[in-house]
Design a protein around this motif. Structure first.
Motif, short mmCIF file in Angstrom:
data_model
loop_
_atom_site.label_atom_id
_atom_site.label_comp_id
_atom_site.label_asym_id
_atom_site.label_seq_id
_atom_site.Cartn_x
_atom_site.Cartn_y
_atom_site.Cartn_z
N ARG A 85 -12.22 69.39 16.74
CA ARG A 85 -10.85 68.88 16.74
C ARG A 85 -10.56 68.40 15.32
O ARG A 85 -11.27 67.53 14.80
CB ARG A 85 -10.69 67.75 17.76
CG ARG A 85 -10.91 68.24 19.18
CD ARG A 85 -10.39 67.29 20.24
NE ARG A 85 -10.56 67.84 21.58
CZ ARG A 85 -9.70 68.66 22.16
NH1 ARG A 85 -8.59 69.00 21.50
NH2 ARG A 85 -9.91 69.13 23.37
N GLU B 146 -7.65 67.51 12.04
CA GLU B 146 -6.32 67.08 11.62
C GLU B 146 -6.20 67.35 10.13
O GLU B 146 -7.18 67.28 9.39
CB GLU B 146 -6.08 65.60 11.91
CG GLU B 146 -5.99 65.25 13.38
CD GLU B 146 -5.81 63.76 13.62
OE1 GLU B 146 -5.77 63.00 12.62
OE2 GLU B 146 -5.71 63.35 14.78
N ASN C 214 -2.48 67.84 13.82
CA ASN C 214 -3.26 69.02 14.17
C ASN C 214 -2.57 70.24 13.55
O ASN C 214 -1.43 70.55 13.89
CB ASN C 214 -3.34 69.17 15.68
CG ASN C 214 -4.27 70.29 16.12
OD1 ASN C 214 -4.69 71.13 15.31
ND2 ASN C 214 -4.59 70.32 17.40
N CYS D 155 -8.22 78.41 14.47
CA CYS D 155 -7.70 77.74 15.66
C CYS D 155 -7.74 78.64 16.89
O CYS D 155 -7.76 79.87 16.79
CB CYS D 155 -6.27 77.27 15.40
SG CYS D 155 -6.13 76.09 14.04
#
Length: 356
Positions: A157, A159, A170, A207
């Motif tokens: 995860r 950012e 994100n 992603c």
């Protein structure tokens, strides 16, 4: 007098009610402005302290087509950006901007990041990244989730620091099927043309909703091998196929969630023979054969546009006028002038115009 007091009291009640309705709920973030002046820069200490905080999911309303990296094209939501642009295309593993005190760098092992020296935690690390326009962008690792299907893979995860809104966000595009997308750490860097290069010390955060990760999910892991053969080229060919990038120039010719049937020369994925909820073999027909740099030959376009438009997009790349039979009823009407169609690593079928 009584009537006047009653009117004043009623006005005050209405004003307080309006203010209460206009106020944000307790604990919620204030709405951010669309643009922040360039002179309003968040200091380093405050910026890093704000990373990896819980946030509402940011969605993009504009259709994105089929994406390569799966990232947002631009931080400026008012700007219509080219599909070959991205807010994040690579990150540098050396000299983190922020990390645990004893962590000096990160290393990629397969699809897993490891802290150097060993025994450090990569979560919380801020790395220096680069956008497609060459501008620097900071990337924070906010979580690490080992894949239950493959222990060699870790979902991260992440950012990135949005310099327009001056906040962590994100960078992955959210879709209905994956509203809070994660990323895989993948060796290599993809440029605007969709070509992958090995760059020492750099990797790609791919992603979930992008073609790089889709092809890994389908089994083409570029760090792995099958029957003694590296899957790196097969993965690269898959990224071209997933986006219908016929010319090998980074341009897609498909729509998100378009159904296709795919099969490769190694036999990892075989051509579908039975009807399923998503695919009817009787309605599908051969579309194209694929190499790492694009299609080697094609029969029709995936999105229904005229084949001539592809020939005009990349002139002198394909020749027409003869039919090439690849077997299994796969026949090309346009062939590469510099590569034999039978050298393709991957083929696919799709529904032609009107065949749904």
């Amino acid at each position: 007098m009584t009537t006047l007091k009653e009117c004043l009291l009623a006005c005050l009640v209405l004003q307080f009610s309006a203010l209460a309705q206009a106020a944000p709920p307790a604990g919620s973030k204030p709405a951010r402005p669309k643009h922040v002046s360039e002179t309003t820069v968040v200091p380093d200490a405050e910026r890093y302290s704000r990373r990896c905080q819980s946030q509402a999911v940011h969605r993009i309303a504009r259709p994105q087509g089929t994406m390569l990296w799966g990232t947002k094209r631009s931080w400026d939501t008012e700007k219509i950006a080219d599909e070959r642009s991205s807010v994040l295309v690579s990150v540098d593993l050396a000299s983190p901007r922020r990390a645990e005190a004893h962590v000096k760098a990160l290393r990629l092992e397969g699809a897993r990041l490891v802290a150097l020296p060993s025994a450090g935690d990569v979560v919380g690390t801020v790395l220096q990244g680069t956008a497609s326009d060459g501008k620097p962008v900071e990337v924070a690792i906010c979580g690490a989730e080992p894949s239950p299907e493959d222990p060699s893979m870790v979902w991260y995860r992440i950012e990135a620091w949005n310099t327009v809104a001056q906040e962590w966000e994100n960078p992955c595009v959210a879709l209905n099927r994956v509203p809070d997308p994660r990323a895989l750490a993948v060796s290599g860097v993809w440029d605007a043309s969709g070509a992958r290069q090995d760059v020492p010390g750099k990797l790609t955060f791919a992603c979930e909703n992008g073609a790089i990760t889709k092809c890994i999910h389908w089994g083409y892991k570029p760090w792995a091998s099958h029957a003694g053969q590296s899957l790196a080229d097969l993965h690269q060919a898959c990224t071209r196929m997933a986006r219908a990038d016929y010319c090998g120039n980074g341009r897609s010719h498909t729509h998100e969630d378009t159904t296709i049937d795919m099969y490769d020369r190694l036999g990892m994925i075989e051509r579908a023979a039975e009807i399923s909820a998503d695919w009817d073999p009787a309605k599908g027909s051969f579309e194209a054969a694929w190499a790492p740099d694009g299609a080697t030959c094609l029969a029709h376009t995936r999105d229904g546009r005229a084949l001539e438009s592809i020939l005009q997009e990349c002139p002198n790349r394909f020749s027409t006028g003869r039919m090439t039979d690849l077997g299994q009823e796969d026949r090309c009407v346009a062939q590469r002038t510099d590569v034999s169609p039978d050298k393709a690593l991957l083929r696919n079928r799709s529904y032609g115009r009107g065949a749904k």
